[in-house]
Design an enzyme around this catalytic site. Structure first.
Site, mmCIF file in Angstrom:
data_model
loop_
_atom_site.group_PDB
_atom_site.id
_atom_site.type_symbol
_atom_site.label_atom_id
_atom_site.label_comp_id
_atom_site.label_asym_id
_atom_site.label_seq_id
_atom_site.Cartn_x
_atom_site.Cartn_y
_atom_site.Cartn_z
ATOM 1 N N HIS A 1 6.573 6.561 0.039
ATOM 2 C CA HIS A 1 7.625 7.580 0.061
ATOM 3 C C HIS A 1 7.585 8.482 -1.171
ATOM 4 O O HIS A 1 8.169 9.569 -1.171
ATOM 5 C CB HIS A 1 9.004 6.914 0.234
ATOM 6 C CG HIS A 1 9.183 6.327 1.615
ATOM 7 N ND1 HIS A 1 10.103 5.367 1.924
ATOM 8 C CD2 HIS A 1 8.512 6.565 2.775
ATOM 9 C CE1 HIS A 1 10.009 5.037 3.206
ATOM 10 N NE2 HIS A 1 9.046 5.758 3.737
ATOM 11 N N ASN B 1 -12.129 -13.650 4.714
ATOM 12 C CA ASN B 1 -12.237 -12.260 5.160
ATOM 13 C C ASN B 1 -13.583 -11.740 4.671
ATOM 14 O O ASN B 1 -13.843 -11.736 3.472
ATOM 15 C CB ASN B 1 -11.137 -11.395 4.548
ATOM 16 C CG ASN B 1 -9.752 -11.777 5.055
ATOM 17 O OD1 ASN B 1 -9.608 -12.673 5.877
ATOM 18 N ND2 ASN B 1 -8.740 -11.095 4.567
ATOM 19 N N TYR C 1 -16.653 -8.660 5.308
ATOM 20 C CA TYR C 1 -16.964 -7.424 6.011
ATOM 21 C C TYR C 1 -18.361 -6.865 5.741
ATOM 22 O O TYR C 1 -18.992 -6.336 6.620
ATOM 23 C CB TYR C 1 -16.002 -6.315 5.560
ATOM 24 C CG TYR C 1 -14.599 -6.395 6.093
ATOM 25 C CD1 TYR C 1 -13.631 -7.164 5.462
ATOM 26 C CD2 TYR C 1 -14.226 -5.659 7.209
ATOM 27 C CE1 TYR C 1 -12.335 -7.198 5.928
ATOM 28 C CE2 TYR C 1 -12.920 -5.689 7.684
ATOM 29 C CZ TYR C 1 -11.979 -6.456 7.043
ATOM 30 O OH TYR C 1 -10.689 -6.489 7.510
ATOM 31 N N HIS D 1 1.224 -10.291 3.246
ATOM 32 C CA HIS D 1 0.099 -9.352 3.312
ATOM 33 C C HIS D 1 0.501 -8.070 2.572
ATOM 34 O O HIS D 1 0.689 -7.020 3.171
ATOM 35 C CB HIS D 1 -0.293 -9.077 4.772
ATOM 36 C CG HIS D 1 -1.679 -8.535 4.954
ATOM 37 N ND1 HIS D 1 -2.632 -9.137 5.751
ATOM 38 C CD2 HIS D 1 -2.295 -7.433 4.453
ATOM 39 C CE1 HIS D 1 -3.753 -8.432 5.747
ATOM 40 N NE2 HIS D 1 -3.565 -7.382 4.954
ATOM 41 N N GLU E 1 -10.821 -12.145 8.985
ATOM 42 C CA GLU E 1 -11.028 -10.699 9.082
ATOM 43 C C GLU E 1 -12.512 -10.401 9.047
ATOM 44 O O GLU E 1 -13.252 -10.978 8.241
ATOM 45 C CB GLU E 1 -10.366 -9.935 7.918
ATOM 46 C CG GLU E 1 -8.883 -9.779 8.037
ATOM 47 C CD GLU E 1 -8.293 -8.899 6.935
ATOM 48 O OE1 GLU E 1 -8.955 -7.918 6.520
ATOM 49 O OE2 GLU E 1 -7.170 -9.204 6.500
ATOM 50 N N GLN F 1 0.955 -2.709 8.285
ATOM 51 C CA GLN F 1 -0.022 -1.828 8.916
ATOM 52 C C GLN F 1 0.272 -1.534 10.382
ATOM 53 O O GLN F 1 -0.215 -0.552 10.921
ATOM 54 C CB GLN F 1 -1.426 -2.433 8.775
ATOM 55 C CG GLN F 1 -1.885 -2.478 7.321
ATOM 56 C CD GLN F 1 -3.253 -3.098 7.157
ATOM 57 O OE1 GLN F 1 -3.372 -4.312 7.062
ATOM 58 N NE2 GLN F 1 -4.287 -2.298 7.117
ATOM 59 N N ASP G 1 5.846 4.118 8.125
ATOM 60 C CA ASP G 1 7.234 4.096 8.624
ATOM 61 C C ASP G 1 7.287 3.708 10.103
ATOM 62 O O ASP G 1 8.177 2.977 10.535
ATOM 63 C CB ASP G 1 7.900 5.477 8.461
ATOM 64 C CG ASP G 1 8.247 5.773 7.007
ATOM 65 O OD1 ASP G 1 7.948 4.933 6.137
ATOM 66 O OD2 ASP G 1 8.812 6.859 6.751
ATOM 67 N N ASN H 1 -2.517 -12.905 1.499
ATOM 68 C CA ASN H 1 -3.729 -12.211 1.916
ATOM 69 C C ASN H 1 -4.487 -11.684 0.689
ATOM 70 O O ASN H 1 -3.909 -11.022 -0.173
ATOM 71 C CB ASN H 1 -3.393 -11.019 2.815
ATOM 72 C CG ASN H 1 -4.659 -10.304 3.275
ATOM 73 O OD1 ASN H 1 -5.469 -10.871 4.004
ATOM 74 N ND2 ASN H 1 -4.867 -9.075 2.825
ATOM 75 N N GLU H 2 -5.753 -12.003 0.619
ATOM 76 C CA GLU H 2 -6.679 -11.447 -0.371
ATOM 77 C C GLU H 2 -6.047 -11.239 -1.747
ATOM 78 O O GLU H 2 -5.902 -10.099 -2.212
ATOM 79 C CB GLU H 2 -7.256 -10.125 0.128
ATOM 80 C CG GLU H 2 -7.993 -10.265 1.452
ATOM 81 C CD GLU H 2 -8.775 -9.017 1.844
ATOM 82 O OE1 GLU H 2 -8.612 -7.975 1.187
ATOM 83 O OE2 GLU H 2 -9.544 -9.099 2.814
ATOM 84 N N ARG I 1 -3.833 -13.524 14.490
ATOM 85 C CA ARG I 1 -3.420 -13.622 13.093
ATOM 86 C C ARG I 1 -2.579 -12.397 12.747
ATOM 87 O O ARG I 1 -3.047 -11.267 12.843
ATOM 88 C CB ARG I 1 -4.643 -13.682 12.173
ATOM 89 C CG ARG I 1 -4.228 -13.700 10.715
ATOM 90 C CD ARG I 1 -5.332 -13.272 9.785
ATOM 91 N NE ARG I 1 -4.801 -13.161 8.441
ATOM 92 C CZ ARG I 1 -5.264 -12.336 7.520
ATOM 93 N NH1 ARG I 1 -6.268 -11.531 7.794
ATOM 94 N NH2 ARG I 1 -4.737 -12.296 6.321
HETATM 95 C C1 BGC Z 1 -7.262 -6.129 4.316
HETATM 96 C C2 BGC Z 1 -6.757 -5.340 5.498
HETATM 97 C C3 BGC Z 1 -7.501 -4.012 5.551
HETATM 98 C C4 BGC Z 1 -8.967 -4.300 5.759
HETATM 99 C C5 BGC Z 1 -9.844 -3.065 5.896
HETATM 100 C C6 BGC Z 1 -8.746 -6.117 4.162
HETATM 101 O O1 BGC Z 1 -9.059 -6.111 2.814
HETATM 102 O O2 BGC Z 1 -6.758 -7.446 4.364
HETATM 103 O O3 BGC Z 1 -5.377 -5.178 5.363
HETATM 104 O O4 BGC Z 1 -7.009 -3.163 6.522
HETATM 105 O O5 BGC Z 1 -9.445 -5.029 4.650
HETATM 106 O O6 BGC Z 1 -9.860 -2.328 4.731
#
Ligand code: BGC
Length: 488
Positions: A59, A327, A329, A141, A396, A39, A71, A185-186, A96
């Site tokens: 691509h 993580n 959100y 990741h 996260e 990312q 890229d 990751n996740e 991280r």
């Molecule tokens: C991911 C990140 C992503 C973020 C926001 C997480 O699930 O680990 O790579 O950018 O969420 O969508």
């Protein structure tokens, strides 16, 4: 009268102090920010890096909403020194980031080590340490070396062995500097979007079995990395290896409706439990075993679509996490849904619930991301009560908007979520030891390309220089880190 006033002043001052001290983070609590290799790094084929599934996926074209690629992304492959300076200026205590597997092993195997890639990470790690910033490394990741994907990727158990060899190399190369490792990751999101519904690389669509096969291989991969560290490196390096769990609070839409309550438990086990249970308790959740087994039988299959874990596998995977990297959100409300007829063999119908959001929750530019700070406190308590981790780090948590510098929405979100963490620590006794916001920089947001911004630092993607500019939330966060309490 004077005496009464004096008393009042004392009481108010005491109250104020109590209030503030309630809001102060423990001295050992660490603040920082997160990113991921694909990312932010760019340099997708620089200096001997091999292609990853993300390079191949983007691509092809037509897989991101703005048809963009990673890229160049934030060009952190070339601008890492500036990023370290930003972290330093922010006062970050942790950073991280992830290692791109194909940047150091171009074909995924240890037959060919790309020294330039190794140097890149060594330089970054040393610069962080020199500035008193603790690196937290995610070993993977989502950017699997393309050559391993051609061999079946995360659906082929041999990938777990390659992951083991790759992680051993990382422990050898970087381990003397690292106290916290995250394996994958996740895994849930990678397996769901990469190997079930196909929205993320490598874009495999296999609704009935993809997630289960991928989960099986990823659990073995995670456990391999853990055991390698435990057997060969722990004594000399004294670090911790953790599982990464994406979990945002979910609750029954109608808490008085037992069907909604049952649906919530089912949804929890099919998402969080699928990975957390084997690693932290042992085996798939019984509810998942039963439900997929029954549905598979009704579909006329001789065996369950959920692969059975052998006794040896259960033992090998169980107990392989020194801490939880969480993580978190958003939040959702879950309600019961009737099973459809005829049965469609699919992970989505295996758990079969309906989800919604509460209208009062502020919404971000990502349709799945709402702000319900209290949910994080509830989620932390759920994770704590179910799995009893000795330590949790929030690796996260963040907010998506249109990229404005005056990002009050992000600031309010962070303020709410940090408060919620503090309550979980001080009032519920959950051992949360750090908070790493997503993200340090605006970056390549997977299928959304550059249309959603998560950074506390703006990146100008039209500028070849990828200029970085502080947003208001970054200035606010710097202040929080400095004072160790949340200011309005
Ligand atoms: C991911 C990140 C992503 C973020 C926001 C997480 O699930 O680990 O790579 O950018 O969420 O969508």
């Amino acid at each position: 009268m004077k005496f009464v006033c004096f008393l009042l002043i004392i009481c108010c001052a005491k109250g104020l102090r109590a209030n503030i001290s309630n809001k102060v983070f423990p001295p050992s609590f660490k603040f920082g920010a997160s990113t991921a290799a694909y990312q932010i790094e760019g340099g997708w084929d620089a200096d001997g890096k091999g292609p990853s599934v993300w390079d191949t996926f983007v691509h092809k074209g037509g897989v991101t909403v703005d048809n963009s690629t990673g890229d160049v992304a934030c060009d952190s492959y070339h601008k890492w020194e500036e990023d370290v300076q930003i972290l330093k200026e922010l006062g970050a205590q942790i950073y991280r980031f992830s290692i791109s597997w194909p940047r150091i092993l171009p074909d995924g195997t240890t037959k060919n080590i790309n020294q330039k890639g190794v140097e890149y990470y060594l330089n970054l790690i040393k610069a962080l340490k020199a500035n008193n910033i603790e690196p937290i490394i995610t070993l993977y990741h989502w950017d699997l070396p393309q050559s391993l994907e051609e061999n079946g990727g995360w659906l082929n158990p041999v990938t777990a062995d390659y992951f083991g060899e790759y992680t051993r190399l990382c422990f050898q190369l970087f381990g003397s500097y690292i106290k916290y490792w995250i394996t994958l990751n996740e895994p849930f999101i990678q397996c769901l979007h990469g190997y079930t519904v196909g929205l993320l690389a490598p874009g495999v669509v296999n609704l009935g079995e993809g997630i289960y096969k991928c989960a099986h291989v990823q659990l073995l991969a995670h456990a391999q990395a853990y055991h390698i560290y435990d057997d060969e490196f722990r004594d000399s390096q004294n670090g911790k290896v953790g599982v990464n769990i994406p979990y945002s609070w979910m609750g029954p839409k109608d808490p008085n409706n037992s069907l909604d309550v049952e649906a919530t438990e089912r949804y929890f086990q099919f998402q969080c439990g699928l990975f957390a249970n084997p690693v932290l308790i042992g085996n798939w959740p019984q509810l998942v075993i039963d439900r997929v087994g029954n549905l598979s039988a009704q579909e006329g299959l001789a065996t369950s679509r959920l692969p059975e874990l052998t006794k040896e596998e259960i033992e090998f995977i169980n107990g392989t996490s020194d801490y939880i990297a969480l993580n978190s959100y958003s939040a959702s409300l879950v309600s019961y849904a009737n099973d459809s007829t005829p049965l469609i063999p699919s992970y989505l119908t295996d758990y079969n619930v309906e989800t919604s959001m509460n209208d009062s929750w502020p919404t971000s530019t990502a349709e799945w991301l709402v702000s319900y700070p209290e949910g994080l406190r509830l989620a932390l308590n759920q994770i704590n009560d179910r799995y009893h981790p000795s330590e949790i780090i929030i690796t996260e948590n963040g907010w998506s908007d249109d990229g404005q510098l005056n990002d009050i929405g992000r600031q309010e979100y962070m303020e709410g979520y940090l408060n919620s963490i503090l309550e979980a620590i001080t009032e519920d006794g959950v051992n949360v030891t750090g908070y790493s916001t997503w993200s340090l920089l605006d970056n390549f947001e997977w299928a959304y390309g550059y249309t959603q911004s998560y950074g506390i630092i703006k990146v100008d993607f039209k500028d070849p220089n990828r200029t970085r500019t502080w947003k208001d939330s970054a200035t606010w966060y710097k202040n929080v880190i400095e004072n160790r309490f949340i200011t309005k």
